[in-house]
Scaffold this active site. Structure first.
Site, short mmCIF file in Angstrom:
data_model
loop_
_atom_site.label_atom_id
_atom_site.label_comp_id
_atom_site.label_asym_id
_atom_site.label_seq_id
_atom_site.Cartn_x
_atom_site.Cartn_y
_atom_site.Cartn_z
N ASP A 461 3.84 14.03 -23.89
CA ASP A 461 2.63 14.75 -24.27
C ASP A 461 2.06 14.13 -25.56
O ASP A 461 2.72 14.19 -26.58
CB ASP A 461 2.90 16.25 -24.45
CG ASP A 461 4.19 16.55 -25.22
OD1 ASP A 461 5.16 15.76 -25.11
OD2 ASP A 461 4.24 17.56 -25.92
N GLU A 665 8.80 9.10 -36.16
CA GLU A 665 8.95 9.49 -34.76
C GLU A 665 8.53 8.39 -33.79
O GLU A 665 9.14 8.19 -32.74
CB GLU A 665 8.08 10.74 -34.52
CG GLU A 665 8.06 11.25 -33.10
CD GLU A 665 7.04 12.36 -32.90
OE1 GLU A 665 7.26 13.18 -32.00
OE2 GLU A 665 6.03 12.40 -33.62
#
Length: 744
Positions: A461, A665
């Protein structure tokens, strides 16, 4: 300005090499809490030659200052034995005021201070001075002083070796000694007040709340007692409804809560009584407190290399608990995720743990539990409606649910909902409530949120690959993972359980009956059927790669995704298909810092109306790298695996050196200078630390540790000196040519 770190081959001082019997590279807690280390006992009065002393006396009489002497010339002949006597707070303040010119509590190549700070040496009792130069050493000094301050030290004796440490060694050490600990959570009395409080609780009365499955009454008793003993935390303990439907989950959204995970019985050392203690797990990033799905698998790859086997094992047991009580490995353990899973990796995770513990008592039972849980999940989640496409026999990310996803603020979907708000003449909140409760029916909106939930279940996502279509797609990633389940289960039943696995009642779903015996043959047939379907619907011979298949339109998609390489990881591809992927597909995805998530052409044009999505070009993610490396190795494309791993590790190491130890990340793998800067909808996690990074990011930490197992020794040394891949290859070729020339 970047300081060139020492070569990876430089000897690293270990315990006993330092001037005191302490480990130079001990973890921060050990290093900064050992009293003896920071007392400057060895520095006595400094002796000088007669000529020096007489010169000094003459200077005193004339009122002149002592000449500045660099300690580097006479401290020691051992390059790493220098140590500094530092007053923590004053040095920290002067370092920040001089070098942190943008005031963000980090020292990076973007700060424009003089990049030099003078420290006093411990061996001279602070008399001699030495310059610390360059971004890397100064940022390491900032990190070390921040840690020293945290442990309450006013004065420290700091080994220079901690400042100019080989960056590969330093980052590996930070991950092993600090980052994993910073990301480890357990749910019990020690943490429930914080963990059960949900930052995504948008209700009028947000309070800590935990839902306990009916099958765990001992946990209900434990938390109820805790709530009574600590009324001030306002812990709301509730039993979870036995049957979870989209309607039940929607109605729970007014009282969102944490979902219980596995606990073990322990004896409380204070009371001597038996109590419960949460099984630990690793979260993706510092702001999370719940157990996540596929992040946990990726993290386990690093944990196992770092010999944190018990932690990886504990995460498998937490997953087994989730499948037993919630029917699936959840997107994450919050009530609003009860209908949503994530990419399934349980069999590989359990087998990797088992391989480390197989000689321990209980190892076989551990593996049996994990395989039974995976069989239950396979049948009840992935091979059942609504995720199974009965025509192709392939599976889709297609979770159930109603209304607007509750973990997002309704405002997140303003652009989608606004036309409907106007159409019905309501306020925004009125429409959201009416739509969620089913008072208003809007099929087009239902379709939008069906795909939105599917994107979230996929773990990707968001991406233009999935926009408005995800729930209809039989993806190469999911079906590769299920092929791996089928082959793993077949092999384990055959090789570990004597080709006979009995299914107990609690694992029976669908057509399974208690006492049924599973053999490897049926799982072999399932994997063969899936491979045929993958070849028929997902493989594209002309392009030499796999594509998703739209089960509604009955046609292959055209978006080029790095998940094509998951087929190599799972062993779906034939050797011919693997070779075609390396020849045709790999060049499309390979960039400066490793693999792109997707190609620029597939993403399409971006602008104000069509912004960047974080799982598209130009971003690269740790899972895509690790699965590709492992897959390429599996098919003996060793050179390609090493090259991709080197590029990813180099990019991470370079950002770590230049930007104050940052680990984030995701990365923009097309940017050589600042790849951690990401211009996508969720920004980047892991950037906003003060002084010293505490956690990195779970799967990037793992990819670093795991990737160092992929590259060869030459490459590891070159990484330590921040040698770009092209420079490294050229040096190898030059050496080879030189060696050949000498033979002639």
């Amino acid at each position: 300005m970047t300081t060139q770190p020492p070569p990876a081959g430089t000897p690293t001082p270990r315990r006993g090499d330092s001037s005191d019997d302490f480990g130079v590279y001990d973890d921060a807690k050990t290093y900064y809490t050992a009293e003896g280390r920071h007392a400057n006992n060895r520095a006595g009065p400094r002796t000088r030659t007669y000529s020096q002393n007489s010169i000094l006396k003459q200077m005193e009489r004339l009122g002149l200052k002592e000449p500045y002497r660099r300690g580097s010339h006479d401290e020691s002949t051992i390059p790493h034995s220098r140590r500094f006597l530092i007053q923590v707070e004053p040095t920290l303040q002067s370092l920040q005021s001089q070098e942190d010119t943008d005031g963000n509590m980090q020292i990076t190549i973007e700060d424009n201070g003089p990049k030099v700070l003078t420290l006093r040496t411990a061996a001279s009792n602070g008399h001699n001075r030495f310059d610390i130069r360059g971004t890397y050493m100064l940022s390491n000094l900032l990190q070390e002083l921040s840690l020293a301050k945290e442990y309450g030290r006013k004065q420290i004796i700091l080994d220079e070796a901690r400042l100019n440490e080989n960056p590969v060694n330093r980052l590996s050490r930070m991950i092993k000694d600090h980052f994993w600990e910073g990301l480890t959570r357990r749910i019990d009395a020690s943490s429930i007040e914080i963990a059960a409080r949900d930052p995504k609780d948008w209700t009028d009365d947000p309070r800590p709340r935990i839902y306990i499955p009916r099958g765990a009454p001992e946990q209900f008793e434990y938390y109820t007692k805790l709530a009574e003993e600590k009324p001030d935390i306002r812990l709301d303990v509730q039993y979870l409804p036995e049957i979870i439907t989209p309607e039940v989950m929607r109605d729970m959204n007014s009282k969102p809560g944490l979902l219980a995970v596995d606990m073990e019985e322990v004896v409380d050392p204070k009371t001597g009584q038996t109590t419960l203690k949460g099984r630990p797990f690793v979260v993706p990033g510092g702001r999370f407190n719940e157990l996540y799905g596929w992040d946990s698998y990726m993290e386990s790859l690093g944990l196992l290399v770092n010999d944190k086997v018990d932690l990886a094992k504990s995460m498998v047991l937490n997953f087994c608990f989730c499948i037993k009580h919630y029917g699936k490995i959840l997107n994450a353990t919050r009530s609003y995720y009860l209908c949503r899973s994530q990419p399934p990796f349980l069999t590989d995770m359990a087998l990797r743990v088992y391989d480390k513990i197989k000689h321990e008592p209980g190892a076989l039972e551990f593996l049996r539990t994990a395989i039974l849980a995976a069989i239950k999940e396979y049948h009840s989640v992935w091979m059942a409606e609504p995720r199974l496409d009965p025509v192709t026999g392939l599976s889709r990310y297609r979770p159930e649910g109603l209304g607007v996803p509750p973990e997002t603020e309704a405002g997140h979907f303003v652009h989608i909902l606004e036309p409907y708000v106007e159409k019905h003449g309501m306020t925004f909140d009125e429409f959201v409530h009416a739509y969620n409760s089913g008072e208003i029916k809007e099929p087009a909106l239902d379709e939008y949120f069906l795909h939105d939930r599917a994107v979230r279940e996929s773990g990707h996502d968001t991406t233009y690959r999935f926009e408005g279509v995800c729930a209809n797609l039989a993806t190469i990633d999911l079906n590769s993972l299920l092929f791996k389940y089928e082959t793993d289960i077949a092999r384990t039943i055959r090789n570990v359980f004597g080709d006979k696995l009995v299914i107990p009642a609690e694992y029976c779903v669908g057509s399974l009956v208690p006492g049924q015996v599973e053999t490897s043959a049926i799982w072999d047939r399932r994997s063969k059927r899936r491979k045929l379907a993958i070849d028929k619907y997902l493989w594209n011979e002309k392009e030499g790669m796999y594509f998703d298949y739209d089960t509604a339109k009955r046609q292959q998609c055209t978006y080029e995704s790095a998940t094509t390489f998951w087929a190599l990881w799972a062993g779906v591809s034939s050797p011919k298909q693997a070779a075609a992927m390396v020849t045709k597909a790999l060049p499309k995805f390979e960039a400066f810092g490793g693999l792109l998530s997707g190609t620029e052409e597939s993403r399409g044009e971006i602008g104000l109306e069509r912004p960047n999505r974080q799982w598209d070009y130009p971003y690269g993610w740790a899972p895509q790298q690790m699965l590709a490396w492992t897959g390429l190795y599996r098919y003996s494309f060793t050179e390609e695996a090493e090259r991709l791993a080197y590029k990813w590790l180099f990019m991470i190491t370079k950002a770590f050196v230049d930007f104050n130890g940052v680990v984030v990340e995701k990365y923009d793998v097309t940017r050589p200078i600042d790849p951690h800067r990401v211009d996508a909808e969720y920004g980047n996690q892991g950037l906003d630390f003060k002084g010293v990074a505490r956690e990195g990011f779970g799967w990037v930490n793992a990819s670093y540790i795991y990737g160092l197992q992929i590259v060869n020794a030459h490459m590891r040394r070159a990484l330590g000196t921040l040698t770009p891949y092209e420079t490294f290859v050229k040096a190898l070729e030059d050496n080879r040519n030189k060696a050949l020339a000498e033979l002639v």
